[in-house]
Enzyme design. Sequence first.
Site, PDB file in Angstrom:
ATOM      1  N   ARG A 114      -3.575  46.550   5.270  1.00  0.00           N
ATOM      2  CA  ARG A 114      -2.788  47.777   5.429  1.00  0.00           C
ATOM      3  C   ARG A 114      -3.485  48.943   4.754  1.00  0.00           C
ATOM      4  O   ARG A 114      -4.279  48.774   3.832  1.00  0.00           O
ATOM      5  CB  ARG A 114      -1.412  47.565   4.790  1.00  0.00           C
ATOM      6  CG  ARG A 114      -0.585  46.460   5.425  1.00  0.00           C
ATOM      7  CD  ARG A 114       0.320  46.992   6.502  1.00  0.00           C
ATOM      8  NE  ARG A 114       1.055  48.143   6.022  1.00  0.00           N
ATOM      9  CZ  ARG A 114       2.188  48.070   5.325  1.00  0.00           C
ATOM     10  NH1 ARG A 114       2.699  46.910   5.018  1.00  0.00           N
ATOM     11  NH2 ARG A 114       2.817  49.161   4.946  1.00  0.00           N
ATOM     12  N   CYS A 115      -3.150  50.154   5.233  1.00  0.00           N
ATOM     13  CA  CYS A 115      -3.759  51.352   4.671  1.00  0.00           C
ATOM     14  C   CYS A 115      -3.420  51.451   3.188  1.00  0.00           C
ATOM     15  O   CYS A 115      -2.332  51.052   2.807  1.00  0.00           O
ATOM     16  CB  CYS A 115      -3.290  52.607   5.397  1.00  0.00           C
ATOM     17  SG  CYS A 115      -1.587  53.107   5.069  1.00  0.00           S
ATOM     18  N   PRO A 116      -4.320  51.910   2.318  1.00  0.00           N
ATOM     19  CA  PRO A 116      -5.639  52.467   2.628  1.00  0.00           C
ATOM     20  C   PRO A 116      -6.782  51.442   2.546  1.00  0.00           C
ATOM     21  O   PRO A 116      -7.939  51.841   2.463  1.00  0.00           O
ATOM     22  CB  PRO A 116      -5.800  53.517   1.513  1.00  0.00           C
ATOM     23  CG  PRO A 116      -5.134  52.872   0.331  1.00  0.00           C
ATOM     24  CD  PRO A 116      -3.981  52.063   0.893  1.00  0.00           C
TER      25      PRO A 116
END
Lengths: 395, 100
Positions: B30-32
Amino acid sequence: MTHTTDPADRSADRPADRRVLLDNGGRAPWHPLARQAFVQAMDDGWADPRRLHAEGRRAARLLDGAREAVAAELGARTEEVRFTPSHTAALHSAVLGGAGARRRSGGDVVVGAVERAAVLHAAESSARTHGGTRVVVAVDDHGRVDADGFRRAVGTPGVALAALQAANGEVGTRQPVVEAHEAARAAGVPLLVDAGASLGHDATPHAWDLLAADPADWGAPAGVGVLAVRQRVRLLPRGPEDPEPWAPGGVSVPAAFAAAVALQAVAADRAAEDGRRRELVDRLRAAVARIPDVEVVGDQADRLPHVATFSFLYVDGEALVTELDRAGFAVGSGSACTSSTLEPSHVLAAMGVLTHGNVRVALDRSTTVDDVDRFAATLPGAVARVRDALGVGGL
Amino acid sequence: MNDVGPARTADDFPDPDIPDIDVVDARGLRCPLPVIRLAARARDLPPGAVLTVLATDPAARHDVPAWARMRGHAMQGEDVDGDVWRLTVRLGATTTTRPP
């Protein structure tokens, strides 16, 4: 205990312990006059305004007065202003009803790329129903719609309705509404202006055919929205038959009355508040720009007076919001990790700016320079802690 | 490319004019994190190197180009296969220096 004053119990008054609310877009603490109006209307406006007895007529007078006050602020006729159950409901009625009334002219709906999700979804739904297309006009890296692109899109045959926000509530950038309205008028297409993030804060837009606004954004209670439609513009009722198809069953009279009183109040000191909050936003943007690896987004000058947004590289937005919350600051975020859908903000994405590590600040009238300075002093440490947790030193 | 046979890599076709393409697999992250993994690999590569990241996170498609712009790299291409984004970057000269 109630008669003693223990200095240790007054922690809420000490600046260091006070919560600083910097997430005032779309929902803000009630303006004191909104609260006062709401309480008054609980006594005088509880009855159904459609009833013929004295109590009903009294409630109807409050509701009529509220419409008149909002109309005066909008430069509209009283009968052109309607209250809806929410800002979102106003946007849905405007898009579906406005485009539906012109379905014989076409099914296309033109929208800016950074409109509110309610507008984008309603446009998609309307276009699908009437065999048209949702035409999305791109924005530049400040989030401003390309005025020429908008003109070309509304000038194409088959457009039922066009929609453009007065300003973007996420990044603050104002939109070219006057040019868009000229182009729409030349093409004979009604323009919906979403003033949800701007009415009560920025100059009132006058170039519109339909307008939606959000009382909860200017310090009034949630549970009521505003939809204004010029008399020359038709709105096709949707849903089952009801005397008030845009608000089936009617709206809360106290909420509508409080919305109108709060709007008058914020309009009265808007000029002074505009300068004060612009200074605070400039101060905050300058302080944030000194933190390493940050993008301060939105137009620097042609913007709302109270919104500031920035994205930090290599930062988890959810972790940063939580870290700041722990330190006493409530902020918003457009990062994917903070949304239930896992999708990042379509506004940041359309602008081509960093979507992760995003922090969104909307200043209230009660926000002080001390609040902003303490936030600016807290932010670098919070960002550094979140980055350290991700081990991104030297990247 | 449709030959049935043993898998081949760029090493099977040495060509001094075609740089090796490094691949960072950030699928499922998942981001980042996809951008962070990409930046960590980029740190060890010389200017001009070409680097591809594979990501399923919908934010990566926006954040990899933004990172490249902030770091002085150039996007070389992007495509999507199912839910996997394939984003390719050519590293600029500023791989390890931060802007102020």
